[in-house]
Structure formats: structure tokens, C-alpha cells
Design a protein around this motif. Structure first.
Motif, PDB file in Angstrom:
ATOM      1  N   ARG A  25      20.509  54.390  45.397  1.00 18.84           N
ATOM      2  CA  ARG A  25      19.464  53.830  45.878  1.00 18.84           C
ATOM      3  C   ARG A  25      18.791  52.652  44.838  1.00 18.84           C
ATOM      4  O   ARG A  25      18.183  51.344  45.188  1.00 18.84           O
ATOM      5  N   LEU A  26      18.633  53.089  43.565  1.00 18.90           N
ATOM      6  CA  LEU A  26      17.980  52.341  42.537  1.00 18.90           C
ATOM      7  C   LEU A  26      18.901  51.230  42.139  1.00 18.90           C
ATOM      8  O   LEU A  26      18.194  50.312  41.880  1.00 18.90           O
ATOM      9  N   SER A  27      20.158  51.196  42.491  1.00 18.78           N
ATOM     10  CA  SER A  27      21.030  49.837  42.321  1.00 18.78           C
ATOM     11  C   SER A  27      20.909  49.019  43.525  1.00 18.78           C
ATOM     12  O   SER A  27      21.619  47.934  43.513  1.00 18.78           O
ATOM     13  N   ARG A  28      20.193  49.352  44.758  1.00 23.15           N
ATOM     14  CA  ARG A  28      20.144  48.539  45.813  1.00 23.15           C
ATOM     15  C   ARG A  28      21.426  48.403  46.354  1.00 23.15           C
ATOM     16  O   ARG A  28      21.852  47.437  47.029  1.00 23.15           O
ATOM     17  N   ARG A  29      22.215  49.494  46.322  1.00 24.88           N
ATOM     18  CA  ARG A  29      23.693  49.442  46.960  1.00 24.88           C
ATOM     19  C   ARG A  29      23.718  50.260  48.254  1.00 24.88           C
ATOM     20  O   ARG A  29      23.062  51.450  48.230  1.00 24.88           O
ATOM     21  N   ALA A  39      31.389  54.724  41.018  1.00 23.57           N
ATOM     22  CA  ALA A  39      30.646  54.342  39.741  1.00 23.57           C
ATOM     23  C   ALA A  39      29.582  55.039  39.691  1.00 23.57           C
ATOM     24  O   ALA A  39      28.873  54.700  38.710  1.00 23.57           O
ATOM     25  N   PHE A  40      28.909  55.771  40.908  1.00 27.66           N
ATOM     26  CA  PHE A  40      27.654  56.666  40.733  1.00 27.66           C
ATOM     27  C   PHE A  40      27.855  57.733  40.161  1.00 27.66           C
ATOM     28  O   PHE A  40      26.732  58.746  40.381  1.00 27.66           O
ATOM     29  N   ILE A  41      28.938  58.437  40.032  1.00 29.06           N
ATOM     30  CA  ILE A  41      29.288  59.845  39.787  1.00 29.06           C
ATOM     31  C   ILE A  41      29.533  60.023  38.467  1.00 29.06           C
ATOM     32  O   ILE A  41      30.419  59.439  37.927  1.00 29.06           O
ATOM     33  N   GLU A  42      28.780  60.945  37.698  1.00 30.02           N
ATOM     34  CA  GLU A  42      28.862  61.174  36.278  1.00 30.02           C
ATOM     35  C   GLU A  42      29.845  62.339  36.002  1.00 30.02           C
ATOM     36  O   GLU A  42      30.399  63.003  36.874  1.00 30.02           O
ATOM     37  N   ALA A  43      30.233  62.282  34.780  1.00 25.72           N
ATOM     38  CA  ALA A  43      31.172  63.527  34.384  1.00 25.72           C
ATOM     39  C   ALA A  43      30.908  64.947  34.690  1.00 25.72           C
ATOM     40  O   ALA A  43      29.723  65.221  34.541  1.00 25.72           O
ATOM     41  N   GLY A  44      31.660  65.374  35.348  1.00 25.84           N
ATOM     42  CA  GLY A  44      31.290  67.104  35.673  1.00 25.84           C
ATOM     43  C   GLY A  44      30.734  67.050  37.217  1.00 25.84           C
ATOM     44  O   GLY A  44      30.414  68.208  37.352  1.00 25.84           O
ATOM     45  N   GLU A  45      30.152  65.993  37.740  1.00 25.14           N
ATOM     46  CA  GLU A  45      29.415  66.073  39.003  1.00 25.14           C
ATOM     47  C   GLU A  45      30.261  66.380  40.157  1.00 25.14           C
ATOM     48  O   GLU A  45      29.919  66.862  41.092  1.00 25.14           O
TER      49      GLU A  45
END
Length: 238
Positions: A25-29, A39-45
Motif C-alpha cells: 500500500r505504501l508503494s501504491r501498488r 518484491a514486497f516479501i522479505e527474507a524469512g517471511e
């Protein structure tokens, strides 16, 4: 309750799905069912997400009044379904685009190429029922086109189809991906698929299929080329 000022206080940590959603949401995507959000999923998530989906799937089974404690058939169903959704059926949402080696058109090939049938599997975004079908791809390259290996068409199609989809949008996504990657003079895609949302529920029609196509560039402008492509498709029932 202890009044000891030295007692540790565990800080609140939002569920992983909430954290991922806020980044998007912050990236307005957008994050529609058939969008890729890797692209919005970080390592370990992904492991955290697996645990979260498992817990929520267990709650669904409980709401369906299924005894997952004493029924040996469903004791691990929530975990199995969570793994199936994240790692298989919907993996195209959570994994980056697969690497594909592109080759220059060194021989200036400009003849019609057809790849298929490629088996595709997905799930409809309306009922999450299976979609299983075949895909044919026609390419009319030019001297500036990038060429890709035959197996890579299947890999890219699977990446797009492994998301909740509707067939009409899926073929457009595949066409956009190949058009941007290859830059051919013409691109044609035909998909024929069985939709289990019609087989299992509603009208329960076992014979109906959906066939649709996308024509770009020379396939759209040249009716002779379009007819040649369609005439060369094998019997789609085979």
C-alpha cells in the motif's frame, strides 16, 4: 500481575500478512489475486506466512465443524493446504519471475514459430476451483527479437498461471510478458481449459470448455498469418 519494573515486555509484532500488505500500500501498488507480490516479501517471511495461513485454514476447518483433533485424515490438512497454496498452486504470486536466457536473433529468423500444447494449471479467483488446460503460442520474430528456449515458454506460462486467475486475464498477462521479453513482430496465444467451477458446482456441466485467444502485431493485422497459425494447431482434444 507482576509489578517488577524489570519484567520484559514483548513488543507487539503485526502478522506477516499485515506487514506485507502495508508495504504494498505504501508503494501504491495493487495486490489483486493474479498479481505478483514477491518484491514486497522479505527474507524469512514466507515461513511466517506459511504458519499464518495454516492457523487460518485450521479455523476454516473448525468453522466447517470438522474434528481435526481426532480425525486422522484431517489432523495435518491445514498445514498441507497452506503449503499447497504458497509453494505450488499460487506460487506465481510469491516468487520472482523465473530466470530466462535470451538469445539474439543472429540468423534473422522471420518465419512463424508455434510452441505447444503447454499444459497449464491454475485456480479460478471466484471459487478457487481448478483450471486445467492447454496453451499454444505463435511467434513471428524479427531481426531485433530476442529468442528464448522452448522450455522457457512453459516456465513463464506456469509462473503466470500459478495464481488465482480468470482465463480472460491470464492470456493477456502471458502475452504482455512474452511481448516485452521478445519484442516480436507478432504474437498469438490460444488457450483451451476446463473450469472445475462449472464441473463441480452450479450447472455441473462436464463437457464445457473455454477457448480464448490474444493476437498482437502481425497476427492482428494480417488475416492470412492468423489463419495459418490457427490451421496449424493440432486437434486440441489430443
Amino acid at each position: 500481575m507482576s509489578n517488577d519494573k524489570n519484567d520484559a515486555v514483548t513488543p507487539y509484532k503485526a502478522p506477516v500478512s499485515t506487514r506485507i500488505r502495508e508495504r504494498i500500500r505504501l508503494s501504491r501498488r495493487r495486490f489483486h489475486a493474479n498479481d505478483n507480490i514477491s518484491a514486497f516479501i522479505e527474507a524469512g517471511e514466507m515461513e511466517e506466512l506459511l504458519d499464518e495461513v495454516q492457523e487460518k485454514m485450521k479455523a476454516v476447518l473448525e468453522s466447517l465443524v470438522i474434528d481435526t483433533d481426532s480425525d486422522h485424515n484431517t489432523q495435518d490438512t491445514a498445514r498441507r493446504v497452506a503449503k499447497m497454496y504458497l509453494n505450488e498452486v499460487f506460487k506465481g504470486r510469491y516468487t520472482p519471475e523465473p530466470p530466462v536466457t535470451e538469445f539474439p536473433n543472429a540468423e534473422h529468423l522471420n518465419e512463424l514459430m508455434i510452441v505447444g500444447p503447454i499444459t497449464v494449471r491454475s485456480a479460478c479467483s471466484h471459487h478457487l476451483c481448478p483450471i486445467v488446460g492447454k496453451l499454444w503460442i505463435g511467434v513471428m520474430p524479427n531481426e531485433h527479437s530476442n529468442l528464448i528456449g522452448l522450455s522457457k515458454y512453459a516456465r513463464l506460462a506456469d509462473w503466470i498461471m500459478s495464481r488465482p486467475q480468470i482465463q480472460e486475464e491470464a492470456v493477456i498477462q502471458i502475452a504482455d510478458l512474452l511481448q516485452n521479453k521478445m519484442n516480436p513482430d507478432g504474437l498469438a496465444i490460444v488457450m483451451e481449459a476446463d473450469h472445475f467451477c462449472m464441473h463441480w458446482r452450479g450447472v455441473k456441466d462436464m463437457d464445457s470448455k473455454m477457448i480464448n485467444s490474444v493476437m498482437r502485431g502481425s497476427f492482428l493485422k494480417n488475416p492470412d498469418l492468423r489463419r495459418e497459425f490457427l490451421s496449424l494447431l493440432p486437434n486440441k482434444k489430443s
